[in-house]
Design a protein around this motif. Structure first.
Motif, PDB file in Angstrom:
ATOM      1  N   LYS A 448       0.832  -1.205   0.000  1.00  0.00           N
ATOM      2  CA  LYS A 448       0.000   0.000   0.000  1.00  0.00           C
ATOM      3  C   LYS A 448       0.860   1.246   0.000  1.00  0.00           C
ATOM      4  O   LYS A 448       0.570   2.233  -0.682  1.00  0.00           O
ATOM      5  N   ASP A 452       0.708   4.050  -2.819  1.00  0.00           N
ATOM      6  CA  ASP A 452       0.426   5.445  -2.511  1.00  0.00           C
ATOM      7  C   ASP A 452       1.528   6.349  -3.038  1.00  0.00           C
ATOM      8  O   ASP A 452       1.254   7.438  -3.582  1.00  0.00           O
ATOM      9  N   GLU A 455       1.152   6.644  -6.826  1.00  0.00           N
ATOM     10  CA  GLU A 455       0.038   7.501  -7.205  1.00  0.00           C
ATOM     11  C   GLU A 455       0.363   8.974  -6.930  1.00  0.00           C
ATOM     12  O   GLU A 455      -0.026   9.868  -7.692  1.00  0.00           O
ATOM     13  N   PHE A 456       1.100   9.218  -5.845  1.00  0.00           N
ATOM     14  CA  PHE A 456       1.493  10.597  -5.536  1.00  0.00           C
ATOM     15  C   PHE A 456       2.384  11.155  -6.640  1.00  0.00           C
ATOM     16  O   PHE A 456       2.242  12.305  -7.068  1.00  0.00           O
ATOM     17  N   ALA A 480      -7.636  10.019  -6.953  1.00  0.00           N
ATOM     18  CA  ALA A 480      -6.628   8.951  -6.751  1.00  0.00           C
ATOM     19  C   ALA A 480      -7.006   7.734  -7.569  1.00  0.00           C
ATOM     20  O   ALA A 480      -8.179   7.408  -7.736  1.00  0.00           O
ATOM     21  N   SER A 483      -6.884   0.743  -6.881  1.00  0.00           N
ATOM     22  CA  SER A 483      -5.806  -0.266  -6.788  1.00  0.00           C
ATOM     23  C   SER A 483      -5.721  -1.118  -8.032  1.00  0.00           C
ATOM     24  O   SER A 483      -4.749  -1.804  -8.251  1.00  0.00           O
TER      25      SER A 483
END
Length: 521
Positions: A448, A452, A455-456, A480, A483
């Motif tokens: 995760k 994250d 994606e950032f 966002a 998954s």
């Protein structure tokens, strides 16, 4: 004949005066030897009767299946009744038929109450002997027992031992730094030997409820000692299992019974039939242990009587401690047989009336050359002896009678139901499950975090691109990603799992399985 002795035989023209085994020296051990078919079984039976009548419990193994008749009285309809009466008259005995209290035991639980011990009680030395392990393999076995003790992992049955070995194999590198080198090849060899043992029925020996020694030392209300008979006809198909079990039983008696000095009669008499199996191929360390047990156990009131074909089957250091001897005929066919005969004759105190060597060759079935300890423990002069007939039935009982006697036994129902307590197998399984959950949680968190971060980075790139397009004005921040975009959590977990032994989650697995033993200091 008296209450302080067991009448064995003698009398008659050309034979000795009555031959008795003094109860006060019954714990000085003994030997019953002779070729097949010369009468060893009858001698074993009459000695068991004598000890029982004197209030001494007896343990004996029934290797041919014909000792169960002790539980029933002899009969005038028996084919040997006339011969028994004639012999009784010859030796001056008033033969009266009678039965004796018997408890039947069986490792397989078919012909008697199940008899078990635990892996922990057997110990690494005897287990290694049972499995015929090499020295490095025995070292691994000792490591398994040590870790089980240190970590509170009780081992009751073979699945517990298997679980410990699997645990050691999976953590061999870490364990080797603390307990010494353990190799996968040694562990694999032990596991294969355990499979062979299981195929021989050895798993029946290990488990709970374990045998309580007090149950083999019972004296009935009428004052007679119970005769414990181990069904060994099937067990003889696995001779190493047979001999190791009996040696374990001797060791338990030695370790648990208190010192009693020189009692008026033994607390227990132990007959070890087919005794050569105990010593065949045995390492010196094991023979030394047997010699120590035989030497010291008499002070605990236990008499050991070895039954075998030739005295040479028993090591000299053990043979030297066997004070009461019944030697049936030895057959001489080879030079080796001649040597064994000569050595056997030399172990007796000579009788000027005859040649001991000739007598051992000449005695017929039911006759023997005997020597029993006399006052002050001095070996008696060797004598030719007619062995007395048994009072109980000669030969086996039928299945129905055995079942009836087992149902009426004071131990009926005590050992029949196998218990499976929380032990090494279950505790290691719980640790493994906890470790797997901890690893899964750690991997999920790691995946995760990576997702994250990814994606950032994507959001940042899109934001900067939008600013350039709008002349530097800020663009709306995109939603966002789910998954499902890029690597999924499952895919990330799978990739990370391949690297787990070097990651924090891999360390978590080791901590979870090993518990507190190898945590960081």
């Amino acid at each position: 004949m008296g209450e302080d002795r067991i009448f064995v035989g003698g009398g008659g023209e050309g034979y000795s005066a009555p031959q008795d085994l003094l109860l006060g020296y019954g714990n000085r051990h003994g030997l019953i030897a002779g070729a097949t078919g010369t009468g060893k079984t009858v001698t074993l039976q009459i000695l068991a009767e004598g000890f029982s009548a004197a209030g001494v419990p007896v343990f004996m193994s029934d290797v041919k299946g014909d000792l169960s008749g002790i539980a029933l009285p002899g009969s005038e309809s028996h084919k040997l009744h006339a011969a028994f009466m004639k012999r009784s008259a010859t030796i001056g005995m008033d033969l009266k038929y009678g039965s004796y209290p018997v408890t039947f035991w069986d490792l397989y639980g078919k012909q008697g109450h199940p008899v078990r011990t635990t892996v922990a009680e057997m110990g690494p030395l005897l287990l290694s002997r049972l499995l015929e392990l090499t020295e490095p393999q025995e070292g691994v076995m000792n490591v398994a027992f040590r870790i089980a003790d240190d970590e509170g992992l009780p081992m009751y049955d073979l699945k517990d031992l298997r679980a410990m070995l699997t645990f050691i194999a999976e953590n061999a590198t870490t364990i080797s730094t603390t307990y010494g080198l353990v190799s996968g090849s040694s562990i694999g060899a032990i596991q294969r030997r355990l499979l062979v043992l299981e195929n021989q029925g050895g798993e029946n020996l290990f488990g709970e409820p374990a045998l309580e020694l007090a149950d083999m030392m019972r004296v009935d209300p009428d004052g007679r000692g119970r005769i414990n008979i181990l069904a060994a006809d099937q067990l003889m198909g696995a001779p190493r299992l047979y001999s190791t079990f009996l040696l374990w039983l001797l060791s338990e008696l030695f370790e648990e019974l208190p010192e009693v000095g020189n009692p008026d009669k033994p607390k227990l008499v132990f007959f070890f039939d087919e005794a050569h199996l105990l010593f065949d191929g045995a390492p010196k360390a094991l023979v030394d242990k047997v010699e120590q047990v035989v030497r010291l156990i008499r002070s605990k009131g236990v008499g050991i009587y070895f039954i075998t074909q030739k005295p040479a089957d028993v090591p000299d250091d053990v043979l030297a401690q066997l004070g009461n001897r019944v030697q049936h005929a030895l057959r001489v066919f080879t030079p080796r047989d001649q040597k064994d005969l000569r050595l056997a004759a030399q172990t007796y105190r000579e009788n000027p009336r005859f040649s001991t060597e000739d007598a051992i060759k000449e005695v017929g079935t039911g006759e023997a050359v005997t020597s029993f300890l006399e006052d002050k423990g001095i070996p008696g002069v060797v004598e030719r002896t007619l062995v007395r007939p048994p009072s109980s039935q000669l030969g086996p009982i039928d299945i129905g009678t055995r079942a009836m006697l087992m149902a009426g036994s004071p131990f009926a129902g005590k050992y029949e139901t196998l218990l499976d307590r929380d032990s090494a197998f279950e505790r290691l399984a719980v640790r493994a499950e906890a470790a797997a959950k901890e690893a899964a949680d750690a991997e999920a968190a790691e995946a995760k975090a990576k997702l994250d971060a990814k994606e950032f980075q994507i959001d940042a790139r899109e934001f900067n691109s939008a600013r350039r397009y709008d002349g530097g004005k800020a663009a709306p921040r995109p939603a966002a990603r789910k998954s499902g975009g890029g690597d999924s959590v499952g895919e990330a977990f799978a990739k990370s799992f391949a690297r787990q032994l070097g990651s924090k989650s891999g360390q978590a697995i080791i901590r979870g399985v090993l518990g507190s033993l190898f945590k960081s200091r």
